[in-house]
Design an enzyme around this catalytic site. Sequence first.
Site, PDB file in Angstrom:
ATOM      1  N   ASP A 119       1.038  14.036  -3.289  1.00 31.54           N
ATOM      2  CA  ASP A 119      -0.243  13.420  -4.047  1.00 31.54           C
ATOM      3  C   ASP A 119       0.746  12.033  -4.033  1.00 31.54           C
ATOM      4  O   ASP A 119       2.048  12.324  -4.938  1.00 31.54           O
ATOM      5  CB  ASP A 119      -0.658  13.715  -4.950  1.00 31.54           C
ATOM      6  CG  ASP A 119      -1.072  13.196  -6.166  1.00 31.54           C
ATOM      7  OD1 ASP A 119      -1.747  11.884  -5.565  1.00 31.54           O
ATOM      8  OD2 ASP A 119      -1.967  12.866  -7.243  1.00 31.54           O
ATOM      9  N   ASP A 157      -4.188   6.019  -0.456  1.00 29.43           N
ATOM     10  CA  ASP A 157      -4.644   7.994  -0.741  1.00 29.43           C
ATOM     11  C   ASP A 157      -4.906   8.385  -0.304  1.00 29.43           C
ATOM     12  O   ASP A 157      -5.697   8.378   0.394  1.00 29.43           O
ATOM     13  CB  ASP A 157      -5.761   7.510  -2.020  1.00 29.43           C
ATOM     14  CG  ASP A 157      -5.660   8.160  -2.675  1.00 29.43           C
ATOM     15  OD1 ASP A 157      -4.579   9.443  -3.674  1.00 29.43           O
ATOM     16  OD2 ASP A 157      -6.639   9.554  -3.083  1.00 29.43           O
TER      17      ASP A 157
END
Length: 467
Positions: free
Chosen positions: A140, A348
């Site tokens: 992440d 992202d």
Amino acid sequence: MHATTTKLLLVFTFMVIISHASSLRFHYINSHNFTTKTTSTSSSSSAHRHRSSSRNPSLDLVHRDAVTGATYPSRRHAMLDRVARDNARAAYLARRLSPTPETAADLGSEMVSGLDEGSGEYFVRVGVGSPATEQYLVVDSGSDVIWVQCKPCAQCYAQADPLFDPASSSTFSAVSCRSAICRTLPTTSGCGGDSGDRCQYEVSYGDGSYTKGDLALETLTLGGTAVEGVAIGCGHRNRGLFVGAAGLLGLGWGPMSLVGQLGGAAGGAFSYCLASRGSSNAGAGSLVVGRSEAVPEGAVWVPLVRNPQAPSFYYVGMTGIGVGDERLPLEDGLFRLGDDGAGGVVMDTGTAVTRLPQEAYAALRDAFAADVGALPRVPAVSLLDTCYDLSGYTSVRVPTVSFYFDEGATLTLPAGNLLVEVDGGIYCLAFAPSPSGMSILGNIQQEGIQITVDSANGFIGFGPNTC
């Protein structure tokens, strides 16, 4: 900062082929892939020209479906499931990164991550402790805290590997709640109760998932390289939709992330390359952590933008979009990050489909549709509203899409990063309108490109390699 460059042209020499029964081949209206005329000072150029002789950790990225063994009755079912996860991720990011985000009571005690249902699209295999216990961790880039589920577990979700047992590790060392490391956590529950002197951490996510436990120093083995004294969360109470992962490997811009903890000349940088979803699940790409191998020569560098309201996330200064050879006539400042944290463009890895403000998306969609001409349109598939039936074609001509960045850099994407096959021969444009003024550059648009995050110097690099 990064070395001064003259105008640079990087051309990928492969032709993107997306396979189905008719062996469809895409041809591009604009065939170049990267151009730049960016210039900057050279205070750290030597770091990029002179590589260390030491080897930095390199890990294989693994698709979530390879870990969970998920199967679907059809390609359409798989795509609808992926889009549902993607919508949850994008909605969470929109809430988390808005100028007036929900309070800690709404989102949880720590709002440092965007790990929402399904946002764990890419996993890595990491050894935890000594001797190393192999675990799958979610990658992440918008999170800082590294954590794994731990014995004894008062509440744990199902994971693919046995739970990590700190009692079996000779290098596990609990962190005192009075230590500087403990105070580095965005929030802690402090001392007291059953915790004694142990530093307690708690991370909650947008979908109600959370992890709670003790902060500790432990050895992590990354691609055969042991890294000692890494601060990790040892989670004794965990709940969530983490699809088989034992925890999370935070690669965000904060001090508690893996790259933040490495520090010094070896830290502050990582590089990843996401293989196309058309490849096998076993080969989803690679992740390199550390400076020497992670920071390549010949990359096109774009300045990162810091959002004080969300300091873990990597924003880039985007100025416009082009389709084919034409720049779209968009409002000035449409992609600018506001002083209040509104808007901006965030990179992202957990979001698949790139989200753009409504004005930008509509202009992109209309220009793309005009350039492809008479290709047969079909109804939308969930949020993907620009879809074509290409089952009767062996070759089609489509435009490239370009992202224009600060300091003159341009990233131009071929069709393999624009169109995704959602059913047999049905392809859709992998862009969607944003639920807010914020833009998200998703992983479909990042696939096949080596991407380097040099957080220590505040740049992101594209290329020169592909995967």
